[in-house]
Write a protein that holds these residues in place. Structure first.
Motif, PDB file in Angstrom:
ATOM      1  N   LEU A   1       0.834  -1.197   0.000  1.00  0.00           N
ATOM      2  CA  LEU A   1       0.000   0.000   0.000  1.00  0.00           C
ATOM      3  C   LEU A   1       0.879   1.262   0.000  1.00  0.00           C
ATOM      4  CD1 LEU A   1      -2.599  -1.013   2.738  1.00  0.00           C
ATOM      5  CD2 LEU A   1      -2.841  -1.267   0.260  1.00  0.00           C
ATOM      6  N   ARG A   2       0.425   2.265  -0.699  1.00  0.00           N
ATOM      7  CA  ARG A   2       1.087   3.571  -0.674  1.00  0.00           C
ATOM      8  C   ARG A   2       0.322   4.440   0.317  1.00  0.00           C
ATOM      9  NH1 ARG A   2       0.711   8.484  -4.233  1.00  0.00           N
ATOM     10  NH2 ARG A   2       2.726   9.534  -4.118  1.00  0.00           N
TER      11      ARG A   2
ATOM     12  N   ASN B   1      -6.721  -3.273   0.292  1.00  0.00           N
ATOM     13  CA  ASN B   1      -6.749  -3.065   1.740  1.00  0.00           C
ATOM     14  C   ASN B   1      -7.931  -3.775   2.386  1.00  0.00           C
ATOM     15  OD1 ASN B   1      -5.603  -1.845   4.116  1.00  0.00           O
ATOM     16  ND2 ASN B   1      -7.334  -0.420   4.119  1.00  0.00           N
ATOM     17  N   VAL B   2      -9.064  -3.835   1.696  1.00  0.00           N
ATOM     18  CA  VAL B   2     -10.212  -4.587   2.214  1.00  0.00           C
ATOM     19  C   VAL B   2      -9.856  -6.066   2.340  1.00  0.00           C
ATOM     20  CG1 VAL B   2     -12.567  -5.340   1.732  1.00  0.00           C
ATOM     21  CG2 VAL B   2     -11.930  -2.956   1.351  1.00  0.00           C
ATOM     22  N   LEU B   3      -9.238  -6.615   1.300  1.00  0.00           N
ATOM     23  CA  LEU B   3      -8.830  -8.015   1.335  1.00  0.00           C
ATOM     24  C   LEU B   3      -7.781  -8.252   2.409  1.00  0.00           C
ATOM     25  CD1 LEU B   3      -8.614  -8.734  -2.508  1.00  0.00           C
ATOM     26  CD2 LEU B   3     -10.422  -9.440  -0.935  1.00  0.00           C
TER      27      LEU B   3
ATOM     28  N   ASN C   1      -9.404 -10.537  12.448  1.00  0.00           N
ATOM     29  CA  ASN C   1      -8.457  -9.968  11.493  1.00  0.00           C
ATOM     30  C   ASN C   1      -8.790  -8.516  11.161  1.00  0.00           C
ATOM     31  OD1 ASN C   1      -7.112 -12.401  11.351  1.00  0.00           O
ATOM     32  ND2 ASN C   1      -8.070 -13.051   9.432  1.00  0.00           N
ATOM     33  N   VAL C   2     -10.070  -8.244  10.907  1.00  0.00           N
ATOM     34  CA  VAL C   2     -10.488  -6.883  10.550  1.00  0.00           C
ATOM     35  C   VAL C   2     -10.222  -5.932  11.718  1.00  0.00           C
ATOM     36  CG1 VAL C   2     -12.485  -5.434  10.023  1.00  0.00           C
ATOM     37  CG2 VAL C   2     -12.185  -7.609   8.836  1.00  0.00           C
ATOM     38  N   TRP C   3     -10.520  -6.378  12.937  1.00  0.00           N
ATOM     39  CA  TRP C   3     -10.296  -5.523  14.105  1.00  0.00           C
ATOM     40  C   TRP C   3      -8.797  -5.236  14.285  1.00  0.00           C
ATOM     41  CZ3 TRP C   3     -12.793  -2.434  17.348  1.00  0.00           C
ATOM     42  CH2 TRP C   3     -12.161  -2.074  18.556  1.00  0.00           C
ATOM     43  N   ALA C   4      -7.968  -6.262  14.210  1.00  0.00           N
ATOM     44  CA  ALA C   4      -6.528  -6.073  14.379  1.00  0.00           C
ATOM     45  C   ALA C   4      -5.981  -5.137  13.305  1.00  0.00           C
ATOM     46  CB  ALA C   4      -5.812  -7.422  14.326  1.00  0.00           C
ATOM     47  N   HIS C   5      -6.397  -5.337  12.070  1.00  0.00           N
ATOM     48  CA  HIS C   5      -5.974  -4.482  10.965  1.00  0.00           C
ATOM     49  C   HIS C   5      -6.359  -3.034  11.242  1.00  0.00           C
ATOM     50  CE1 HIS C   5      -6.921  -2.409   7.135  1.00  0.00           C
ATOM     51  NE2 HIS C   5      -5.912  -3.087   6.610  1.00  0.00           N
TER      52      HIS C   5
ATOM     53  N   TRP D   1      -8.300   5.758   5.958  1.00  0.00           N
ATOM     54  CA  TRP D   1      -8.878   5.404   4.659  1.00  0.00           C
ATOM     55  C   TRP D   1      -8.746   6.554   3.660  1.00  0.00           C
ATOM     56  CZ3 TRP D   1     -10.176   1.334   1.951  1.00  0.00           C
ATOM     57  CH2 TRP D   1     -10.310   0.109   2.621  1.00  0.00           C
ATOM     58  N   LYS D   2      -8.821   7.776   4.152  1.00  0.00           N
ATOM     59  CA  LYS D   2      -8.640   8.926   3.265  1.00  0.00           C
ATOM     60  C   LYS D   2      -7.264   8.891   2.616  1.00  0.00           C
ATOM     61  CE  LYS D   2      -8.907  13.991   3.272  1.00  0.00           C
ATOM     62  NZ  LYS D   2      -9.118  15.199   4.114  1.00  0.00           N
ATOM     63  N   LYS D   3      -6.251   8.540   3.419  1.00  0.00           N
ATOM     64  CA  LYS D   3      -4.895   8.427   2.875  1.00  0.00           C
ATOM     65  C   LYS D   3      -4.804   7.289   1.859  1.00  0.00           C
ATOM     66  CE  LYS D   3      -1.541  10.248   6.193  1.00  0.00           C
ATOM     67  NZ  LYS D   3      -0.419   9.866   7.077  1.00  0.00           N
ATOM     68  N   ILE D   4      -5.374   6.150   2.211  1.00  0.00           N
ATOM     69  CA  ILE D   4      -5.270   4.977   1.334  1.00  0.00           C
ATOM     70  C   ILE D   4      -5.911   5.260  -0.020  1.00  0.00           C
ATOM     71  CG2 ILE D   4      -6.103   2.607   1.026  1.00  0.00           C
ATOM     72  CD1 ILE D   4      -5.615   2.259   4.088  1.00  0.00           C
ATOM     73  N   VAL D   5      -7.063   5.949  -0.006  1.00  0.00           N
ATOM     74  CA  VAL D   5      -7.723   6.293  -1.267  1.00  0.00           C
ATOM     75  C   VAL D   5      -6.940   7.375  -2.010  1.00  0.00           C
ATOM     76  CG1 VAL D   5      -9.805   7.272  -2.286  1.00  0.00           C
ATOM     77  CG2 VAL D   5     -10.000   5.590  -0.443  1.00  0.00           C
TER      78      VAL D   5
END
Length: 362
Positions: free
Chosen positions: A144-145, A163-165, A239-243, A343-347
């Protein structure tokens, strides 16, 4: 530092920061006693009780109320084991108790990542080179950037989906993290070492799959399918919570990254400041702190990774006061805001640019 927020600090300031934080660490370490020991033993008892209770409820998993209650209870148990127990025990936070059952050298967590590989990639690499580009593989996890300073490629266009996966399959992403696939491709790592690590990962995955996806579903007899679904759901939710917690501690808002050349001659005070600028907290109550493994105090954890997690809540106000004293940012905010910022950064960074520092957090 790569960042400009510490440009006003003089060498004497870094020395003073190191003295103050060293003194704080020594003070807490000297104060550890049976209250802290009782805390971790109590959390482990609760976690094991919740897991047993969740497994018991799932013996009747064909009944929707039992499935929901069992899955929720098992999910909470897995989160506690992963976050507040496993992560922190393997950091050596409880080694001072000299308890061979709760020790960084003996603990193997409920996760497909082998403990020894995780301890290298996380305790050694990440905590030494926090947010240093090209050194800390946790910056975007290699796929991820998350910063303007990272080079863009067309593959980043799909990173929101990636990132969702990654969130759903996070334990598997963590499992392959220590393989350092970029170095494998560059021929910098002995293939025999990589094969040995892969075999260890395979053995861990096999044990976890047999436990969660075969043994316990078989124990429920004709309710095999619903118990299997519960196990898959609990692991995915964990997994989702830890992420989410980990990403909110490293990537939101104005959290900063650093150039590799800044490591040259780095002093203890400069290392401390890098941890302060490269981390973010999540504000909230006791339940959030517990369920996050106290990584809601990511700043304090990066400063003192081997101090017991239950002490971060009392350390945090003093660290914040130090930041105010030296005019340094103390990144913190409620969970929803930190998730949104991440999420704003990831997008945003899925697309080319920006390359100017003023747009870093856009």
């Amino acid at each position: 530092m790569t960042a400009t927020t510490a440009a006003h600090l003089a060498p004497a300031d870094y020395e003073a920061i190191a003295r103050e934080l060293d003194a704080l660490r020594d003070e807490i370490a000297a104060d550890l006693d049976e209250r802290d020991s009782a805390y971790i033993h109590r959390v482990i008892r609760w976690q094991r009780g919740l897991e047993i209770g969740g497994r018991a409820l799932l013996l009747a998993s064909s009944l929707p109320p039992a499935w929901l209650a069992g899955t929720a209870t098992l999910t909470v148990a897995k989160i506690l084991e992963n976050m507040e127990i496993g992560h922190n025990v393997m950091h050596g936070q409880w080694d001072w108790m000299r308890d061979p059952k709760i020790h960084s050298t003996t603990w193997e967590w409920d996760n497909v990542s082998p403990a020894d590989q995780w301890k290298h990639s996380h305790n050694v690499v990440h905590h030494t080179y926090t947010n240093v580009l090209g050194k800390d593989n946790d910056v975007g996890y290699g796929i991820l950037r998350v910063s303007a300073e990272q080079e863009w490629s067309p593959a980043h266009l799909v990173q929101p989906l990636v990132n969702v996966l990654l969130a759903v399959l996070f334990e598997y992403g963590v499992a392959v993290h220590d393989l350092e696939l970029d170095k494998v491709q560059a021929g910098e790592i002995d293939p025999a070492e990589t094969r040995a690590k892969l075999r260890a990962i395979g053995r861990k995955i096999r044990r976890q799959w047999i436990k969660d996806y075969l043994a316990f579903p078989l124990l429920s007899g004709p309710q095999f399918a619903t118990t299997l679904a519960a196990g898959c759901t609990a692991n995915a939710a964990r997994n989702v919570w830890a992420h989410m917690i980990i990403f909110c501690g490293h990537f939101p808002g104005d959290v900063e990254v650093f150039a590799a050349d800044r490591l040259d001659g780095e002093t203890k005070g400069e290392w401390y400041v890098r941890q302060l600028l490269g981390s973010a907290n999540i504000s909230g109550g006791r339940l959030l702190h517990l369920m996050s493994g106290n990584l809601s105090h990511q700043i304090e954890h990066h400063l003192f990774p081997d101090l017991p997690s239950n002490r971060y809540v009392e350390i945090a106000p003093r660290v914040r006061a130090l930041c105010e004293k030296y005019d340094l940012p103390y990144h913190t905010g409620p969970l929803a805001r930190q998730v949104g910022s991440t999420w704003k950064k990831i997008v945003r960074y899925a697309f080319p640019g920006p390359r100017t520092r003023g747009e870093r957090s856009a």
